[in-house]
Design a protein around this motif. Structure first.
Motif, PDB file in Angstrom:
ATOM      1  N   PRO A  39      -6.586   3.755  -6.184  1.00  0.00           N
ATOM      2  CA  PRO A  39      -6.013   4.845  -5.393  1.00  0.00           C
ATOM      3  C   PRO A  39      -6.587   4.834  -3.982  1.00  0.00           C
ATOM      4  O   PRO A  39      -7.706   4.370  -3.761  1.00  0.00           O
TER       5      PRO A  39
ATOM      6  N   ALA B 137       0.826  -1.208   0.000  1.00  0.00           N
ATOM      7  CA  ALA B 137       0.000   0.000   0.000  1.00  0.00           C
ATOM      8  C   ALA B 137       0.862   1.262   0.000  1.00  0.00           C
ATOM      9  O   ALA B 137       0.541   2.236  -0.686  1.00  0.00           O
ATOM     10  N   GLN B 138       1.968   1.238   0.726  1.00  0.00           N
ATOM     11  CA  GLN B 138       2.824   2.417   0.823  1.00  0.00           C
ATOM     12  C   GLN B 138       3.755   2.567  -0.376  1.00  0.00           C
ATOM     13  O   GLN B 138       3.930   3.654  -0.901  1.00  0.00           O
ATOM     14  N   GLN B 139       4.366   1.462  -0.800  1.00  0.00           N
ATOM     15  CA  GLN B 139       5.384   1.525  -1.851  1.00  0.00           C
ATOM     16  C   GLN B 139       4.811   1.375  -3.262  1.00  0.00           C
ATOM     17  O   GLN B 139       5.498   1.682  -4.235  1.00  0.00           O
ATOM     18  N   ARG B 140       3.588   0.846  -3.360  1.00  0.00           N
ATOM     19  CA  ARG B 140       2.940   0.609  -4.650  1.00  0.00           C
ATOM     20  C   ARG B 140       3.759  -0.343  -5.523  1.00  0.00           C
ATOM     21  O   ARG B 140       3.814  -0.213  -6.741  1.00  0.00           O
ATOM     22  N   ARG B 141       4.441  -1.287  -4.876  1.00  0.00           N
ATOM     23  CA  ARG B 141       5.221  -2.304  -5.571  1.00  0.00           C
ATOM     24  C   ARG B 141       5.396  -3.493  -4.631  1.00  0.00           C
ATOM     25  O   ARG B 141       5.125  -3.403  -3.446  1.00  0.00           O
TER      26      ARG B 141
ATOM     27  N   THR C 113      -0.697  -2.744  -9.285  1.00  0.00           N
ATOM     28  CA  THR C 113      -1.849  -1.942  -9.678  1.00  0.00           C
ATOM     29  C   THR C 113      -2.917  -2.082  -8.607  1.00  0.00           C
ATOM     30  O   THR C 113      -3.528  -3.124  -8.469  1.00  0.00           O
ATOM     31  N   LEU C 114      -3.076  -1.048  -7.842  1.00  0.00           N
ATOM     32  CA  LEU C 114      -4.089  -1.011  -6.793  1.00  0.00           C
ATOM     33  C   LEU C 114      -4.958   0.213  -7.018  1.00  0.00           C
ATOM     34  O   LEU C 114      -4.500   1.198  -7.601  1.00  0.00           O
TER      35      LEU C 114
ATOM     36  N   GLN D 181       5.770  -3.108 -10.333  1.00  0.00           N
ATOM     37  CA  GLN D 181       4.712  -2.185  -9.945  1.00  0.00           C
ATOM     38  C   GLN D 181       3.440  -2.962  -9.631  1.00  0.00           C
ATOM     39  O   GLN D 181       3.123  -3.945 -10.279  1.00  0.00           O
TER      40      GLN D 181
END
Length: 107
Positions: free
Chosen positions: A100, A38-42, A97-98, A95
């Protein structure tokens, strides 16, 4: 026999402490993984990680993928991973994909 029945009413006395701790650690790692993503988006890396914490999560996630492939994850573990970190079992791209983050409600 009566003593065992009395102990059974107390809960998990037959479950080894190590098994209990392993389950708690598994849930802790899942929570850490969810926060990291959630924080790093990876996804966390186990090769060339930025931090030791990332390496630990990367190794753990890699192990979960291997266990999944070998049918060693319980249905409950698979369900929790699917619910909390969707896409974990696929090809892990750098990466994630979540959707926003949801903005906080007006105060």
């Amino acid at each position: 026999m009566a003593q065992e029945e009395a102990l059974d009413s107390l809960g998990t006395w037959r479950t080894p402490q190590r098994t209990i701790h392993d389950g708690q650690r598994w849930i802790h790692r899942l929570t850490e993984l969810r926060s990291f993503v959630a924080q790093q988006r990876r996804w966390p890396r186990y090769k060339n990680p930025h931090t030791e914490a990332e390496r630990i999560l990367g190794v753990w996630l890699h192990g979960q993928k291997q266990n999944h492939t070998r049918n060693k994850l319980s249905p409950a573990q698979t369900r929790l991973l699917d619910e909390r970190v969707p896409g974990w079992s696929g090809l892990l791209r750098w990466q994630v994909t979540l959707p926003p983050p949801t903005p906080p409600a007006p105060g």
